[in-house]
Write an enzyme that holds these catalytic residues in place. Structure first.
Site, mmCIF file in Angstrom:
data_model
loop_
_atom_site.group_PDB
_atom_site.id
_atom_site.type_symbol
_atom_site.label_atom_id
_atom_site.label_comp_id
_atom_site.label_asym_id
_atom_site.label_seq_id
_atom_site.Cartn_x
_atom_site.Cartn_y
_atom_site.Cartn_z
ATOM 1 N N SER A 87 11.655 -11.088 -32.506
ATOM 2 C CA SER A 87 12.538 -12.076 -31.887
ATOM 3 C C SER A 87 12.354 -13.460 -32.486
ATOM 4 O O SER A 87 13.027 -14.411 -32.090
ATOM 5 C CB SER A 87 12.263 -12.146 -30.386
ATOM 6 O OG SER A 87 11.016 -12.740 -30.126
ATOM 7 N N THR A 207 12.300 -15.165 -28.004
ATOM 8 C CA THR A 207 12.090 -16.514 -28.509
ATOM 9 C C THR A 207 10.677 -16.874 -28.124
ATOM 10 O O THR A 207 10.134 -16.271 -27.206
ATOM 11 C CB THR A 207 13.041 -17.496 -27.769
ATOM 12 O OG1 THR A 207 14.388 -17.214 -28.128
ATOM 13 C CG2 THR A 207 12.755 -18.957 -28.077
ATOM 14 N N THR A 225 13.004 -19.240 -32.784
ATOM 15 C CA THR A 225 13.624 -17.943 -32.483
ATOM 16 C C THR A 225 14.454 -17.417 -33.646
ATOM 17 O O THR A 225 14.891 -18.192 -34.507
ATOM 18 C CB THR A 225 14.571 -18.098 -31.258
ATOM 19 O OG1 THR A 225 15.004 -16.809 -30.839
ATOM 20 C CG2 THR A 225 15.780 -18.948 -31.576
ATOM 21 N N ARG A 235 26.142 -18.333 -35.463
ATOM 22 C CA ARG A 235 25.927 -18.597 -34.035
ATOM 23 C C ARG A 235 24.609 -19.362 -33.856
ATOM 24 O O ARG A 235 23.595 -19.040 -34.448
ATOM 25 C CB ARG A 235 25.869 -17.278 -33.280
ATOM 26 C CG ARG A 235 25.591 -17.416 -31.769
ATOM 27 C CD ARG A 235 24.125 -17.268 -31.440
ATOM 28 N NE ARG A 235 23.902 -17.190 -30.007
ATOM 29 C CZ ARG A 235 22.690 -17.209 -29.447
ATOM 30 N NH1 ARG A 235 21.616 -17.307 -30.191
ATOM 31 N NH2 ARG A 235 22.562 -17.128 -28.150
ATOM 32 N N VAL A 236 24.665 -20.414 -33.050
ATOM 33 C CA VAL A 236 23.472 -21.195 -32.743
ATOM 34 C C VAL A 236 23.242 -21.107 -31.241
ATOM 35 O O VAL A 236 24.168 -21.299 -30.450
ATOM 36 C CB VAL A 236 23.651 -22.663 -33.187
ATOM 37 C CG1 VAL A 236 22.498 -23.526 -32.701
ATOM 38 C CG2 VAL A 236 23.764 -22.744 -34.711
ATOM 39 N N GLY A 237 22.027 -20.804 -30.850
ATOM 40 C CA GLY A 237 21.703 -20.716 -29.430
ATOM 41 C C GLY A 237 21.178 -22.027 -28.892
ATOM 42 O O GLY A 237 21.424 -23.106 -29.447
ATOM 43 N N THR A 258 13.787 -19.549 -22.775
ATOM 44 C CA THR A 258 14.158 -18.356 -23.525
ATOM 45 C C THR A 258 15.240 -17.645 -22.701
ATOM 46 O O THR A 258 15.419 -17.941 -21.520
ATOM 47 C CB THR A 258 12.969 -17.388 -23.730
ATOM 48 O OG1 THR A 258 12.513 -16.923 -22.454
ATOM 49 C CG2 THR A 258 11.807 -18.060 -24.445
ATOM 50 N N GLY A 259 15.920 -16.704 -23.328
ATOM 51 C CA GLY A 259 16.961 -15.972 -22.606
ATOM 52 C C GLY A 259 18.348 -16.304 -23.127
ATOM 53 O O GLY A 259 18.475 -16.795 -24.258
ATOM 54 N N GLY A 261 21.055 -17.967 -24.429
ATOM 55 C CA GLY A 261 21.225 -19.345 -24.889
ATOM 56 C C GLY A 261 22.558 -19.945 -24.506
ATOM 57 O O GLY A 261 22.654 -21.144 -24.227
HETATM 58 N N1 ASP Z 1 17.490 -18.361 -26.182
HETATM 59 C C1 ASP Z 1 17.607 -17.680 -27.439
HETATM 60 C C2 ASP Z 1 18.999 -17.828 -27.953
HETATM 61 O O1 ASP Z 1 19.937 -17.758 -27.178
HETATM 62 C C3 ASP Z 1 17.305 -16.248 -27.405
HETATM 63 C C4 ASP Z 1 16.259 -15.783 -26.473
HETATM 64 O O2 ASP Z 1 15.424 -16.511 -26.050
HETATM 65 O O3 ASP Z 1 16.248 -14.606 -26.150
HETATM 66 O O4 ASP Z 1 19.154 -17.932 -29.148
#
Ligand code: ASP
Length: 358
Positions: A87, A207, A225, A235-237, A258-259, A261
């Site tokens: 990740s 992440t 990440t 794509r940018v998170g 995290t999670g 984005g």
């Molecule tokens: N937050 C990150 C993103 O959306 C991914 C993640 O943490 O799972 O790029």
């Protein structure tokens, strides 16, 4: 002393500025207490649950006198370099074209500076590049080709970040992407359900966010990440966006995420969490408030379950200047890593908005 700006002197200078026509209207601080310097810094490092080694490394460096930013970057470099963590960094899962694109941000509390890179290819330590953006450019965020060229100009080595293991996972995704394309997994003549998306069986998010307080009581943070697996190229998170995936205010604390984005980009929660802490909320309560805010802001039905709750998860982590730490997620089951100077870091359960059934 510089931090002991009293409410009275602030209001006085605001009134003076207003009188001089600079503010144009009356600004009131309401009941928000002004920050004071933490009397006895309590060094610590926290991270997302994949940050046990990162927080241990960060605290080892902090105990030896390192600045918190150098410590958290050295910590997350371990995860960026680890091909087993798919990740982050080297070995991260690629975009839909099979190319690894990385996002990272850093923020340095004592100088109030930050740097970030987004959608950078071929460089395994985007967090280190983000620090160079902060230190050796007049910019805060560089993306794509420009970020790569900047990194190479500063001596970072280009390499293919796609490991065979990550390529196999990508290939499996590609082969099962659609029942209407030509990519199919190996199958025999009797196979049914070929081409069903297998995303649920694959790890799509991941992440590392790591934040620390050093021996001087200074606070810094980093988020890094490979972003959403199989994302649309470019794509940018939230991770490289200061205010969303990371925010540090040396007088208040730090927060990161995290999670999903996309949800956090629409709520800019890290800066909100720091502001909630400035208003007196604990790190855990501040993180929970951010989760609640995302749940309220999620209006699209495709993103909600039958009970109107977000289908996705977002996790937040926060530390306050006084040395408190906390974390919260929309859904139960998340943990975060913490180290206050021990050889081994430990995991702590995060607070949550909704309990997962089963
Ligand atoms: N937050 C990150 C993103 O959306 C991914 C993640 O943490 O799972 O790029």
């Amino acid at each position: 002393m510089e931090n002991e700006l009293s409410r009275r002197s602030f209001l006085k200078s605001a009134a003076l500025a207003s009188g001089a026509g600079l503010l144009g209207r009356d600004l009131s601080l309401g009941d928000i207490p002004l920050p004071t310097r933490a009397p006895n810094p309590k060094p610590l490092a926290i991270a997302s649950a994949n940050g046990l080694a990162a927080t241990a490394k960060a605290m080892e460096m902090i105990a030896a006198g390192s600045d918190a930013l150098d410590a958290v970057i050295a910590g997350v470099n371990i995860v960026e370099n680890d091909p087993k963590d798919m990740s982050v960094g080297y070995g991260g899962l690629p975009n839909e074209d099979g190319v690894v694109e990385l996002d990272s941000s850093v923020m340095h509390g004592p100088t109030g500076r930050g740097g970030a890179v987004a959608a950078i290819r071929n460089i395994r330590n985007p967090s280190s590049v983000a620090k160079v953006v902060m230190e050796r450019s007049d910019h805060v965020l560089l993306v794509g080709e420009g970020a790569l060229r900047f990194a190479v100009a500063h001596g970072f080595k280009e390499e293919n970040l796609l490991t065979d293991e990550a390529r196999e996972v990508w290939l499996k995704w590609k082969e099962n992407l659609s029942t209407e394309d030509d990519w199919l997994p190996p199958h025999d003549a009797n196979a049914r359900d070929i081409g069903e998306r297998v995303q649920k069986a694959l790890r799509l998010h991941g992440t590392i966010n790591c934040d620390a307080i050093d021996l001087n009581g200074n606070i810094s943070g980093c988020t890094t990440t490979s972003g959403l697996a199989f994302k649309i190229p470019g794509r940018v998170g939230d991770s490289p966006i200061l205010g969303a995936g990371l925010y540090v205010d040396n007088e208040v604390g730090a927060a990161g995420s995290t999670g999903r984005g996309e949800a956090n980009l629409l709520s800019c929660s890290s800066v909100m969490i720091v502001e909630y802490m400035r208003q007196g909320k604990s790190p855990t309560d501040a993180c929970l408030m951010a989760c609640e805010r995302i749940a309220r802001q999620t209006k699209e039905l495709r993103l909600k379950d039958d009970n109107g709750r977000p289908k996705f998860n977002v996790n937040f982590y926060a530390i306050s200047r006084a040395g408190e730490h906390g974390g919260a997620s929309i859904w139960s089951g998340s943990q975060y890593a913490i180290n206050t100077g021990e050889p081994q870091s430990r995991l702590v359960d995060s607070a949550y908005l909704y309990k997962r059934e089963k």
